[in-house]
Design an enzyme around this catalytic site. Structure first.
Site, PDB file in Angstrom:
ATOM      1  N   VAL A 231       0.864  -1.177   0.000  1.00 56.11           N
ATOM      2  CA  VAL A 231       0.000   0.000   0.000  1.00 56.11           C
ATOM      3  C   VAL A 231       0.900   1.225   0.000  1.00 56.11           C
ATOM      4  O   VAL A 231       1.530   1.541   1.003  1.00 56.11           O
ATOM      5  CB  VAL A 231      -0.927   0.009   1.232  1.00 56.11           C
ATOM      6  N   SER A 232       0.959   1.919  -1.147  1.00 53.99           N
ATOM      7  CA  SER A 232       1.882   3.046  -1.275  1.00 53.99           C
ATOM      8  C   SER A 232       1.199   4.395  -1.235  1.00 53.99           C
ATOM      9  O   SER A 232       1.859   5.426  -1.162  1.00 53.99           O
ATOM     10  CB  SER A 232       2.685   2.926  -2.584  1.00 53.99           C
ATOM     11  N   THR A 233      -0.142   4.436  -1.292  1.00 54.89           N
ATOM     12  CA  THR A 233      -0.855   5.704  -1.210  1.00 54.89           C
ATOM     13  C   THR A 233      -2.004   5.570  -0.235  1.00 54.89           C
ATOM     14  O   THR A 233      -2.436   4.473   0.109  1.00 54.89           O
ATOM     15  CB  THR A 233      -1.427   6.137  -2.577  1.00 54.89           C
TER      16      THR A 233
ATOM     17  N   GLN B 281      -5.134   3.477  -1.368  1.00 54.91           N
ATOM     18  CA  GLN B 281      -5.104   2.037  -1.487  1.00 54.91           C
ATOM     19  C   GLN B 281      -5.329   1.396  -0.116  1.00 54.91           C
ATOM     20  O   GLN B 281      -4.958   1.957   0.899  1.00 54.91           O
ATOM     21  CB  GLN B 281      -3.756   1.576  -2.043  1.00 54.91           C
TER      22      GLN B 281
END
Length: 211
Positions: free
Chosen positions: A10-12, A15
């Site tokens: 999960v990078s943002t 998400q």
């Protein structure tokens, strides 16, 4: 007893691991455990260097299945992704993807099947790296466009989130049709077409409306 583990990166803020699990279960996977890395860039950080990525290597055993949304979750570039998949296969772990339902299994001993499998790994990893580079280029173009237009006019607020934009770009790069992408992301076909035809403007619109 073997287990099926979903690895979610999960990078943002848009998400979620829950969304990625839902996608996997909709595709027919029965998930026993979810391992999540949050706020980690897949472009700059190797899987083995991510906090929960290291945990994966500790918990996976021969006969286990590792599920990822796409092979780009397993590394930062072509070399990293291919080496990670091959290391997992050497350990007897089966790697499966949600997108395109790919399976990478080290159990086969037939040389022809091995050659086809290895060629496929290389192709998928190269595609993932090319998509990452295209996304970065679109982001840079969007930022530049937003700067040129200034802060006075932001235009219509985007009907999509950054996570949806990334999902659209990802699925289109894998050859998915516009209707399938719209269904999977919850966006209208018109929105998917706009993102497809003007990716830089889509990035710019998100940039203008960012908090």
């Amino acid at each position: 007893m073997s287990q099926t583990v979903l690895y979610a990166r999960v990078s943002t803020a848009d998400q979620t691991a829950a969304h990625q699990r839902t996608q996997a279960e909709t595709a027919g996977f029965h998930i026993d455990h979810v391992v999540t890395d949050e706020g980690v860039s897949g472009v700059s950080t190797r899987l083995a260097d991510r906090p929960q990525g290291r945990r994966l290597f500790d918990m996976l055993r021969r006969g286990d299945t590792l599920v990822v949304r796409w092979v780009d979750r397993l590394g930062r570039n072509y070399a990293d992704v291919t080496e990670t998949i091959r290391e997992l296969m050497r350990r007897g772990v089966i790697v499966r993807t949600v997108i395109n339902a790919m399976t990478f299994d080290g159990a086969t001993k037939d040389p022809i099947q091995q050659a086809v499998r290895d060629a496929l790994i290389g192709f998928m990893a190269a595609t993932a790296e090319a998509q990452a580079e295209a996304t970065k280029a679109a982001q840079r173009a969007g930022i530049d466009m937003a700067k040129e237009e200034g802060d006075g006019y932001r235009g219509r607020k985007p009907s999509f989130t950054r996570a949806q934009l990334a999902a659209v770009a990802d699925m289109l790069a894998q050859g998915a049709g516009v209707s399938a992408v719209a269904t999977a992301t919850g966006l209208s076909r018109q929105t998917v077409y706009r993102i497809k035809d003007q990716p830089a403007e889509a990035e710019a619109a998100l940039g203008r409306w960012a908090a």
